[in-house]
Design an enzyme around this catalytic site. Structure first.
Site, PDB file in Angstrom:
ATOM      1  N   ASN A  11       0.875  -1.181   0.000  1.00 39.63           N
ATOM      2  CA  ASN A  11       0.000   0.000   0.000  1.00 39.63           C
ATOM      3  C   ASN A  11       0.909   1.226   0.000  1.00 39.63           C
ATOM      4  OD1 ASN A  11      -1.777   2.055   0.559  1.00 39.63           O
ATOM      5  ND2 ASN A  11      -2.325   1.331   2.614  1.00 39.63           N
ATOM      6  N   LYS A  13       0.075   4.273  -0.222  1.00 35.42           N
ATOM      7  CA  LYS A  13      -0.554   5.436   0.409  1.00 35.42           C
ATOM      8  C   LYS A  13      -0.365   6.693  -0.472  1.00 35.42           C
ATOM      9  CE  LYS A  13      -0.075   3.127   4.796  1.00 35.42           C
ATOM     10  NZ  LYS A  13       0.122   3.173   6.237  1.00 35.42           N
ATOM     11  N   HIS A  97      -9.285   0.814   5.120  1.00 33.92           N
ATOM     12  CA  HIS A  97      -7.998   0.990   5.802  1.00 33.92           C
ATOM     13  C   HIS A  97      -8.195   1.927   7.004  1.00 33.92           C
ATOM     14  CE1 HIS A  97      -3.916   2.278   6.653  1.00 33.92           C
ATOM     15  NE2 HIS A  97      -3.522   1.172   6.038  1.00 33.92           N
ATOM     16  N   GLU A  99      -6.592   4.323   8.107  1.00 31.02           N
ATOM     17  CA  GLU A  99      -6.394   5.751   7.844  1.00 31.02           C
ATOM     18  C   GLU A  99      -7.639   6.364   7.195  1.00 31.02           C
ATOM     19  OE1 GLU A  99      -2.671   5.321   5.758  1.00 31.02           O
ATOM     20  OE2 GLU A  99      -1.740   4.737   7.643  1.00 31.02           O
ATOM     21  N   GLU A 169      -4.968  -5.362  10.654  1.00 30.25           N
ATOM     22  CA  GLU A 169      -3.968  -4.317  10.855  1.00 30.25           C
ATOM     23  C   GLU A 169      -4.218  -3.608  12.186  1.00 30.25           C
ATOM     24  OE1 GLU A 169      -2.141  -3.056   6.891  1.00 30.25           O
ATOM     25  OE2 GLU A 169      -3.888  -1.816   7.203  1.00 30.25           O
ATOM     26  N   GLY A 175       2.881   1.952  10.794  1.00 27.25           N
ATOM     27  CA  GLY A 175       3.818   3.067  10.636  1.00 27.25           C
ATOM     28  C   GLY A 175       4.547   3.443  11.911  1.00 27.25           C
ATOM     29  N   SER A 215       3.882  -2.423  10.194  1.00 33.45           N
ATOM     30  CA  SER A 215       5.339  -2.483  10.338  1.00 33.45           C
ATOM     31  C   SER A 215       5.952  -3.820   9.921  1.00 33.45           C
ATOM     32  CB  SER A 215       5.743  -2.116  11.767  1.00 33.45           C
ATOM     33  OG  SER A 215       5.307  -0.795  12.080  1.00 33.45           O
TER      34      SER A 215
HETATM   35  P1  PGA Z   1       3.195   0.108   7.613  1.00 34.66           P
HETATM   36  O1  PGA Z   1       1.698   0.289   7.071  1.00 34.66           O
HETATM   37  O2  PGA Z   1       3.738  -1.155   6.989  1.00 34.66           O
HETATM   38  O3  PGA Z   1       3.934   1.333   7.167  1.00 34.66           O
HETATM   39  O4  PGA Z   1       3.096  -0.029   9.095  1.00 34.66           O
HETATM   40  C1  PGA Z   1       0.845  -0.796   6.955  1.00 34.66           C
HETATM   41  C2  PGA Z   1      -0.480  -0.371   6.370  1.00 34.66           C
HETATM   42  O5  PGA Z   1      -0.975   0.714   6.704  1.00 34.66           O
HETATM   43  O6  PGA Z   1      -1.064  -1.094   5.546  1.00 34.66           O
END
Ligand code: PGA
Length: 260
Positions: A11, A13, A97, A99, A169, A175, A215
């Site tokens: 992803n 983003k 997601h 976010e 997740e 992140g 992560s």
């Molecule tokens: P990240 O994000 O690997 O940077 O922690 C995962 C995600 O949001 O799908």
């Protein structure tokens, strides 16, 4: 015994312009060209879908989108529909997601409408679920995930559930560099599979691919993939560099045989 083929999804983003996305895809394509037993998907921003589709041609890299709108067309300024994504070369779409839930008002109800639209448009939905740090501390992880699955999948029939992918997740691990331990992830993945048995029956639950996200890095992928109910990863930050992303994909090769 059902064998589930690993899926490693990136992803991106709100990163990468068209030219940057093209370069990243070309490099990734050459790095993973020999891997046939892992599905690889990248989800660039909408503006880079076309160039990535072109750069990924004749490769094992599939294209996904990061979101969609549930109507097929109309006066909805700023929105993108399932038929538009399919025409741009997408076969997957990430839905719900954290976010999007956190910053853009996504709810289980809008997630449900989007999943239906994705299925209608022949896309494979990747439904994201997961708890916040406060919810985990209050021991609400299972109830939060249960509600996200139940409400997000309301009214979806068996053929739809057969195409679905779920990504677990935990928000506190996205992140942050704080990965859930393989054991913490496995515990929730097992719970998700059980819930899916209640929702869709035994065969759906057995074949469902459940990705872990939060992560994921080359150094922790093997431990995660060793767990029975972890079938792949949804990778954010570490998917923005081709060599690092390939370092997550490669250890997933030759694993499918070992999984029940
Ligand atoms: P990240 O994000 O690997 O940077 O922690 C995962 C995600 O949001 O799908």
């Amino acid at each position: 015994m059902t064998k589930r083929k690993p899926l490693i999804a990136g992803n991106w983003k709100m990163f990468k312009t068209g030219p940057e996305a093209k370069e990243l895809t070309s490099r990734l394509k050459s790095l993973v060209s020999d891997i046939v037993d892992v599905d690889v998907m990248v989800a660039p921003p909408f503006t880079a879908l076309a160039v990535v589709a072109e750069a990924a041609q004749d490769s094992v890299v599939y294209l996904g989108a990061q979101d969609l709108f549930w109507e097929t067309e109309g006066a909805y300024t700023g929105q993108i529909s399932a038929p538009m994504l399919t025409a741009a070369g997408c076969s997957y779409v990430i839905i719900g997601h954290s976010e999007r839930r956190q910053f853009f008002g996504e709810t289980n109800e809008t997630v449900n409408r989007k999943i239906k639209a994705a299925l209608e448009g022949e896309l494979i939905p990747v439904l994201c679920v997961g708890e916040s740090e406060a919810q985990r501390d209050n021991e609400q992880t299972f109830s939060v995930v249960k509600t996200q699955l139940k409400e997000g999948l309301e009214g979806i029939d068996t053929p739809g559930l057969e195409r679905l992918i779920v990504a677990y997740e935990p928000i506190w691990a996205i992140g942050t560099g704080k990965t859930a331990t393989s054991e913490q992830a496995q515990e929730v993945h097992e719970f998700i599979r059980k819930q899916m048995e209640t929702i869709g029956g035994n065969s759906i639950a057995k074949t469902l691919r459940i990705l872990y996200g939060g992560s994921v890095k080359p150094k922790n992928i093997a431990g995660l993939m060793a767990k029975d109910d972890i079938d792949g990863a949804l990778v954010g930050g570490a998917s923005l560099d081709a060599d690092t992303f390939a370092g997550i994909i490669r250890p997933c090769s030759h694993l499918a045989e070992g999984k029940a």
